[in-house]
Enzyme design. Structure first.
Site, PDB file in Angstrom:
ATOM      1  N   GLU A  50       3.793  -6.648   2.011  1.00  0.00           N
ATOM      2  CA  GLU A  50       3.428  -7.095   0.666  1.00  0.00           C
ATOM      3  C   GLU A  50       3.435  -5.923  -0.315  1.00  0.00           C
ATOM      4  OE1 GLU A  50      -0.532  -8.577   1.260  1.00  0.00           O
ATOM      5  OE2 GLU A  50       0.092 -10.190   2.598  1.00  0.00           O
ATOM      6  N   PRO A  51       4.546  -5.226  -0.474  1.00  0.00           N
ATOM      7  CA  PRO A  51       4.541  -4.060  -1.362  1.00  0.00           C
ATOM      8  C   PRO A  51       4.522  -4.466  -2.837  1.00  0.00           C
ATOM      9  CG  PRO A  51       6.754  -4.466  -0.556  1.00  0.00           C
ATOM     10  CD  PRO A  51       5.874  -5.473   0.116  1.00  0.00           C
TER      11      PRO A  51
ATOM     12  N   GLY B  59       0.748  -1.248   0.000  1.00  0.00           N
ATOM     13  CA  GLY B  59       0.000   0.000   0.000  1.00  0.00           C
ATOM     14  C   GLY B  59       0.775   1.291   0.000  1.00  0.00           C
TER      15      GLY B  59
ATOM     16  N   ARG C 141       3.193  -1.743  -5.763  1.00  0.00           N
ATOM     17  CA  ARG C 141       3.388  -0.494  -6.493  1.00  0.00           C
ATOM     18  C   ARG C 141       4.721   0.189  -6.161  1.00  0.00           C
ATOM     19  NH1 ARG C 141      -1.031   2.816  -7.972  1.00  0.00           N
ATOM     20  NH2 ARG C 141      -2.199   1.752  -6.349  1.00  0.00           N
TER      21      ARG C 141
ATOM     22  N   CYS D  64     -12.424   2.736 -29.663  1.00  0.00           N
ATOM     23  CA  CYS D  64     -13.737   3.367 -29.843  1.00  0.00           C
ATOM     24  C   CYS D  64     -14.455   3.525 -28.506  1.00  0.00           C
ATOM     25  CB  CYS D  64     -14.573   2.532 -30.797  1.00  0.00           C
ATOM     26  SG  CYS D  64     -13.683   2.183 -32.299  1.00  0.00           S
ATOM     27  N   GLU D  65     -13.921   4.321 -27.637  1.00  0.00           N
ATOM     28  CA  GLU D  65     -14.518   4.603 -26.332  1.00  0.00           C
ATOM     29  C   GLU D  65     -14.110   6.016 -25.954  1.00  0.00           C
ATOM     30  OE1 GLU D  65     -15.883   2.401 -23.820  1.00  0.00           O
ATOM     31  OE2 GLU D  65     -15.523   0.474 -24.802  1.00  0.00           O
TER      32      GLU D  65
ATOM     33  N   TYR E   4       0.809  -1.977 -12.198  1.00  0.00           N
ATOM     34  CA  TYR E   4      -0.578  -1.981 -12.661  1.00  0.00           C
ATOM     35  C   TYR E   4      -0.696  -1.396 -14.070  1.00  0.00           C
ATOM     36  CZ  TYR E   4      -1.024  -2.950  -7.706  1.00  0.00           C
ATOM     37  OH  TYR E   4      -0.867  -3.499  -6.455  1.00  0.00           O
TER      38      TYR E   4
HETATM   39  N1  LLP Z   1      -1.521  -7.095  -0.674  1.00  0.00           N
HETATM   40  C1  LLP Z   1      -2.828  -7.218  -0.982  1.00  0.00           C
HETATM   41  C2  LLP Z   1      -3.652  -8.157  -0.241  1.00  0.00           C
HETATM   42  C3  LLP Z   1      -3.364  -6.412  -2.003  1.00  0.00           C
HETATM   43  O1  LLP Z   1      -4.655  -6.515  -2.300  1.00  0.00           O
HETATM   44  C4  LLP Z   1      -2.531  -5.502  -2.705  1.00  0.00           C
HETATM   45  C5  LLP Z   1      -3.058  -4.663  -3.780  1.00  0.00           C
HETATM   46  C6  LLP Z   1      -1.173  -5.443  -2.348  1.00  0.00           C
HETATM   47  C7  LLP Z   1      -0.700  -6.254  -1.321  1.00  0.00           C
HETATM   48  C8  LLP Z   1      -0.194  -4.529  -3.044  1.00  0.00           C
HETATM   49  O2  LLP Z   1      -0.529  -3.193  -2.825  1.00  0.00           O
HETATM   50  P1  LLP Z   1       0.448  -2.033  -3.358  1.00  0.00           P
HETATM   51  O3  LLP Z   1       1.698  -2.073  -2.542  1.00  0.00           O
HETATM   52  O4  LLP Z   1       0.700  -2.303  -4.788  1.00  0.00           O
HETATM   53  O5  LLP Z   1      -0.343  -0.787  -3.161  1.00  0.00           O
HETATM   54  N2  LLP Z   1      -4.824  -1.505  -9.767  1.00  0.00           N
HETATM   55  C9  LLP Z   1      -4.787  -0.475  -8.753  1.00  0.00           C
HETATM   56  C10 LLP Z   1      -4.185  -0.966  -7.471  1.00  0.00           C
HETATM   57  C11 LLP Z   1      -4.900  -2.180  -6.911  1.00  0.00           C
HETATM   58  C12 LLP Z   1      -4.268  -2.710  -5.671  1.00  0.00           C
HETATM   59  C13 LLP Z   1      -4.887  -4.004  -5.268  1.00  0.00           C
HETATM   60  N3  LLP Z   1      -4.291  -4.662  -4.130  1.00  0.00           N
HETATM   61  C14 LLP Z   1      -4.049   0.735  -9.321  1.00  0.00           C
HETATM   62  O6  LLP Z   1      -3.637   0.704 -10.469  1.00  0.00           O
HETATM   63  O7  LLP Z   1      -3.936   1.765  -8.640  1.00  0.00           O
END
Ligand code: LLP
Length: 441
Positions: free
Chosen positions: A296-297, A262, A299, A368-369, A396
């Protein structure tokens, strides 16, 4: 000579390509040419074609190392969230560096194993695991299942019993804290489908303790994505600590706490807390807790290691709006269309951009959107054939791409120092329907 070109997003935030690039470690302008590490991205566009995702190996490793260094004082494991970018090259680089992985499907597990990742360092998240996913994960010997409901717990007990195995589990608790991020990527509120409520957690742990093929290992939460402040993480941690104490009182001892992913990144001018400061804020409580800590990083590890390169195909000024039609579209990068995400788009050559004929463009794809856009109202000096780079596209990006409009998905390239390698070729049109059949009745 000044190279600065004013370019602003829909909120009026100015995007100065040189200033932005100065803040993104993998990128630099060298004599006006945008380089990822030491490689000129315009030359990559020429070699591999566009649209094309390009990633920096060093940028990925640097962020991974920032996590491991910042949490070095405690027993920890960084489980990269595969969903952010699941290319085997990315996974392999992280596996070699010692990363664990957070997966949400057996497909992601297969990728991790194919990339040389260790099953025992895998945590399996997700709100709807299927029997075949669970079987595959147990047979592979994954580290832990992050469980989100009592019915999932019962399902895992059933599959583990059938296989004569023991499943290590953690309960994903929904701490009901506001992550203050986009509603589609906020996951830790009562209204969200994720996790087990704080109130119900003790009783689900008690059910788990009574199951013969389940071993209680941890507790986890994930409150959302693109968080820029530490306060929601602290709130969530406090809620989990309260629960851990309550579990102890009830005779349930845990081995680990998993705080999910996150941490946000800079796309335009966001100022997310640094990994070092994030760690400094959490470490006192985590040290006192004494459990192994998982993160769990996704992004934060890959977003700014990647660019989407796209070429301007058509310039279409109209009375009301100017459209620059580029060869990447919402099928290649859906974040702007889906979340109104603002991502910077910068020139690959500053010389083109300083030609002095800036105007305001909507950078759109050819689909086409009406929702098919990469950015709106950006001030850029554009000519047909220019190569542009969307920054922050390592996370992503490709993983959310599709074949809508029968568009082949783009190539992916890994860069390290002055080397580059195609890590996924561009799809060919014929591949897209090769397995389809004409109706033959
Ligand atoms: N752990 C779990 C259980 C998750 O659901 C997620 C992301 C992560 C870890 C990794 O989170 P991060 O560190 O990447 O923020 N597609 C969206 C983001 C969806 C995130 C879903 N879960 C976007 O493009 O902003």
């Amino acid at each position: 000579m000044s190279h600065s070109v004013l370019n602003a997003d829909s909120q009026g935030r100015v995007i100065n390509p040189e200033a932005l690039v100065a803040q993104l470690p993998a990128l630099q302008y060298v004599d006006g040419a945008l380089c990822l590490e030491e490689v000129d991205v315009a030359s990559l566009a020429k070699t591999y074609g566009t649209p094309c995702y390009v990633y920096s190996k060093q940028a990925i490793l640097n962020v991974y190392k920032a996590y491991t260094d910042s949490f070095a004082a405690i027993d920890h494991q960084i489980c990269y969230a595969v969903k952010a970018n699941s290319n085997l090259a990315v996974l392999g680089i992280l596996a070699q560096a010692g990363a664990g992985f957070d997966i949400v499907s057996s497909g992601e597990l297969a990728r991790v194993l194919a990339a040389g990742g260790e099953a025992s360092r895998v945590v399996f998240s997700g709100v709807g695991k299927r029997t075949d996913d669970i079987r595959y994960a147990l047979e592979a010997g994954i580290g832990c299942f992050n469980i989100e409901s009592d019915s999932e717990l019962a399902l895992i007990q059933g599959v583990a019993a059938e296989l004569g195995k023991t499943a290590a589990i953690s309960l994903r608790v929904n701490p009901n804290v506001d992550a203050k991020t986009h509603p589609y990527i906020s996951t830790g509120l009562k209204d969200n489908k994720f996790g087990i409520s704080h109130e119900k957690a003790l009783s689900v742990y008690q059910q788990a303790a009574a199951m013969p093929n389940i071993r209680i290992q941890g507790i986890d939460c994930h409150i959302g994505s693109q968080l820029t402040e530490v306060a929601p993480f602290i709130d969530a941690l406090d809620k989990l600590i309260e629960l851990i104490d309550n579990l102890r009182t009830n005779g349930i001892e845990l081995e680990h706490i998993d705080l999910g992913g996150g941490l946000g990144v800079q796309y335009i001018d966001e100022t997310p807390i640094s990994i070092a400061d994030f760690a400094a804020a959490l470490l006192p409580k985590l040290t006192q807790l004494g459990l192994k800590v998982f993160f769990e990083p996704g992004r934060s590890i890959v977003a700014n290691a990647g660019l989407l390169l796209t070429r301007v195909d058509v310039l279409k000024p109209t009375e009301h709006k100017n459209f620059a039609i580029v060869d990447a579209a919402m099928n290649d990068l859906i974040r702007p269309a889906l979340y109104q995400a603002e991502m910077a788009i910068i020139p690959s050559q500053l010389a083109t951009a300083t030609a002095g004929n800036e105007c305001t463009w909507d950078i759109v794809g050819a689909i086409c959107e009406t929702g098919d856009f990469l950015a709106k109202d950006r001030v850029l000096s554009l000519a047909v054939g220019d190569v542009l780079a969307v920054t922050g596209a390592g996370a992503y990006g490709f993983v959310m791409s599709s074949n809508y409009n029968t568009r082949p998905r783009s190539a992916e390239v890994m860069v390290s120092e002055n080397q580059h390698q195609l890590v996924r070729p561009r799809e060919q049109v014929a591949e897209l329907f090769a397995t389809e059949q004409l109706w033959q009745a």
